[in-house]
Design a protein around this motif. Structure first.
Motif, PDB file in Angstrom:
ATOM      1  N   UNK A   1       0.794  -1.233   0.000  1.00 31.50           N
ATOM      2  CA  UNK A   1       0.000   0.000   0.000  1.00 31.50           C
ATOM      3  C   UNK A   1       0.818   1.272   0.000  1.00 31.50           C
ATOM      4  N   UNK A   2       2.001   1.258   0.631  1.00 33.50           N
ATOM      5  CA  UNK A   2       2.800   2.485   0.697  1.00 33.50           C
ATOM      6  C   UNK A   2       3.322   2.900  -0.672  1.00 33.50           C
ATOM      7  N   UNK A   3       3.532   1.910  -1.544  1.00 27.19           N
ATOM      8  CA  UNK A   3       4.015   2.208  -2.896  1.00 27.19           C
ATOM      9  C   UNK A   3       2.932   2.072  -3.947  1.00 27.19           C
ATOM     10  N   UNK A   4       1.771   1.565  -3.559  1.00 26.65           N
ATOM     11  CA  UNK A   4       0.685   1.274  -4.495  1.00 26.65           C
ATOM     12  C   UNK A   4       1.199   0.384  -5.618  1.00 26.65           C
ATOM     13  N   UNK A   5       1.751  -0.768  -5.200  1.00 24.21           N
ATOM     14  CA  UNK A   5       2.384  -1.682  -6.142  1.00 24.21           C
ATOM     15  C   UNK A   5       2.012  -3.117  -5.798  1.00 24.21           C
ATOM     16  N   UNK A   6       2.101  -3.992  -6.795  1.00 24.17           N
ATOM     17  CA  UNK A   6       1.851  -5.417  -6.606  1.00 24.17           C
ATOM     18  C   UNK A   6       3.080  -6.187  -7.067  1.00 24.17           C
TER      19      UNK A   6
END
Length: 458
Positions: free
Chosen positions: A117-122
């Motif tokens: 969530x902090x980077x909005x990445x998967x």
């Protein structure tokens, strides 16, 4: 199963969300069907090797994103925002591989897929997760896992952020947010199944195998629902997926601790923990038979029928008194229940757990009950009714405060046996079995969640 003196109430409160969602549990590989109509170039995935597994992931992601471009505005009234931090494929077998966001080294991703969530990445492990999923459960399992992680990105855009979770841990327990992500994944798969997807083709016939991934990703048996990392048992996870498949994204988004009950529970006795919640085969038969008789006698009398206790007859061969019903059979001619005690049923008991045996018995007693009230014994209605009644019996023993009850893991065993075998959903001549397993779980859930009223016992 177990004998209980007291049982805990259903619990849903846990503390914080953890980033890692998918961790492979050992299991037997199964053949899986290809679900792509055309591969998407994975060039947009950071760290990709361009290989087949990342091609599958890229194809899935492309359609998952397209789904949310339409669904998010419809549900939330705001446009969908692309992931700002990107998508990462990590070769955890390469010590020199660059780590994705939320990790310090590539090895931190081993066996995992997660939303940061902090980077909005998967990110995912392309060496020890996605190919293992593909081999064990088929292509659709890879799609479901990625759709689940995308569900966490949706939650972030809903305002269910780590900060919100820390401020209100009772409002956003991990077990709830994981169920919501499973639910979102189910909504997406229904969209694909309806033919809306540009690149994927996932029919209901491949879902049974793919749902095996959710079953394997359940929490270890006996995990408390208040655990910080609780993700839910197999029954809760498959239930959430099915709710999304049937009810859609608005239903998933509306999940709260007030309207979502969970069945996961911790062990309440050392003895139950030491035996993994399972009674030995012979002891289970001794304990459950009178309990089934007492339960169904009360049900039949309430329905206005006359109950005659069935004679339970052990046999060393598969019952053949009335068609092929599997290792447990109701014999309408003499009203008995035959139980195969030499090979297949004891093997299912050992492989899956004691409630695999319990569920098959409960469904055949359901046919006894149908006969007692003048209900049909042949056809889909009989098969569905018997399975639903087994679910209603399960509800009864799960909610008891005293006496014969379920152990942690029993509901998971029910899901496993229903996905893998149709025995509990055969009529009294061994035909009209419900297909696929996804449907069998749905009918069983109806009995568990709603009780007798869901089963049409007349």
């Amino acid at each position: 199963m177990r004998l209980v003196s007291a049982r805990l109430a259903l619990l849903t409160a846990v503390l914080l969300v953890t980033s890692a969602c998918a961790q492979v549990v050992p299991g037997n590989p199964v053949a899986g069907e290809t679900v792509t109509r055309g591969k998407v170039d994975p060039g947009f995935i950071r760290g990709t090797d361009g290989g087949p597994i990342d091609q599958l992931a890229a194809t899935a992601i492309t359609d998952i994103n397209a789904f949310w471009e339409d669904a998010f505005p419809e549900v939330f009234g705001d446009p969908w925002r692309e992931l700002e931090g990107g998508i990462y494929s990590v070769d955890t077998s390469d010590p020199s591989a660059a780590p994705p966001p939320c990790t310090e080294k590539a090895a931190d991703v081993e066996g995992n897929a997660f939303y940061c969530p902090s980077a909005d990445a998967i990110a995912w492990d392309r060496a020890a997760l996605l190919p293992v999923l593909q081999d064990r459960f088929g292509d659709a399992a890879v799609v479901i896992v990625l759709a689940h992680e995308w569900g966490h990105a949706v939650q972030n855009r809903m305002g269910i952020t780590p900060e919100a979770e820390r401020r209100e841990p009772r409002r956003f327990p991990t077990i709830l947010t994981e169920a919501m992500a499973d639910c979102f994944a189910g909504s997406f798969i229904k969209w694909v199944n309806d033919g809306e997807s540009g690149h994927l083709d996932i029919g209901s016939d491949v879902l049974d195998s793919a749902l095996g991934a959710l079953v394997d990703f359940r929490d270890p048996v006996g995990t408390s629902p208040t655990d910080r990392s609780a993700h839910g048992n197999a029954f809760d996870r498959v239930s959430a997926f099915q709710d999304g498949y049937q009810q859609g994204t608005k239903f998933c988004a509306a999940m709260t601790v007030e309207n979502r009950a969970f069945t996961q529970e911790a062990f309440t006795s050392r003895q139950d923990r030491e035996r993994g919640g399972n009674l030995p085969f012979d002891e289970l038969l001794t304990e459950i038979t009178p309990d089934l008789n007492a339960y169904y006698e009360a049900v039949v009398r309430q329905a206005g029928g006359q109950w005659a206790e069935p004679r339970t007859t052990p046999t060393e061969e598969e019952p053949d008194c009335s068609g092929d019903q599997g290792p447990v059979a109701f014999c309408p001619a003499d009203g008995s229940v035959e139980v195969e005690v030499k090979e297949e049923l004891p093997e299912l008991h050992a492989e899956i757990g004691d409630f695999a045996t319990g569920l098959l018995l409960a469904s055949r007693y359901g046919l006894v009950a149908r006969k007692a009230v003048g209900g049909g014994l042949e056809g889909e209605g009989a098969a569905t009714g018997a399975l639903c009644l087994a679910g209603a019996y399960t509800r009864e023993v799960f909610t008891r405060q005293q006496g014969f009850g379920l152990s942690p893991g029993d509901l998971d065993e029910a899901v496993k046996v229903l996905l893998a075998y149709d025995y509990a959903a055969r009529d009294a001549v061994g035909e009209s079995a419900l297909e696929p397993g996804f449907k069998r779980v749905e009918v069983f859930r109806g009995g568990v969640l709603e009780g007798i009223k869901a089963c049409g016992l007349t």
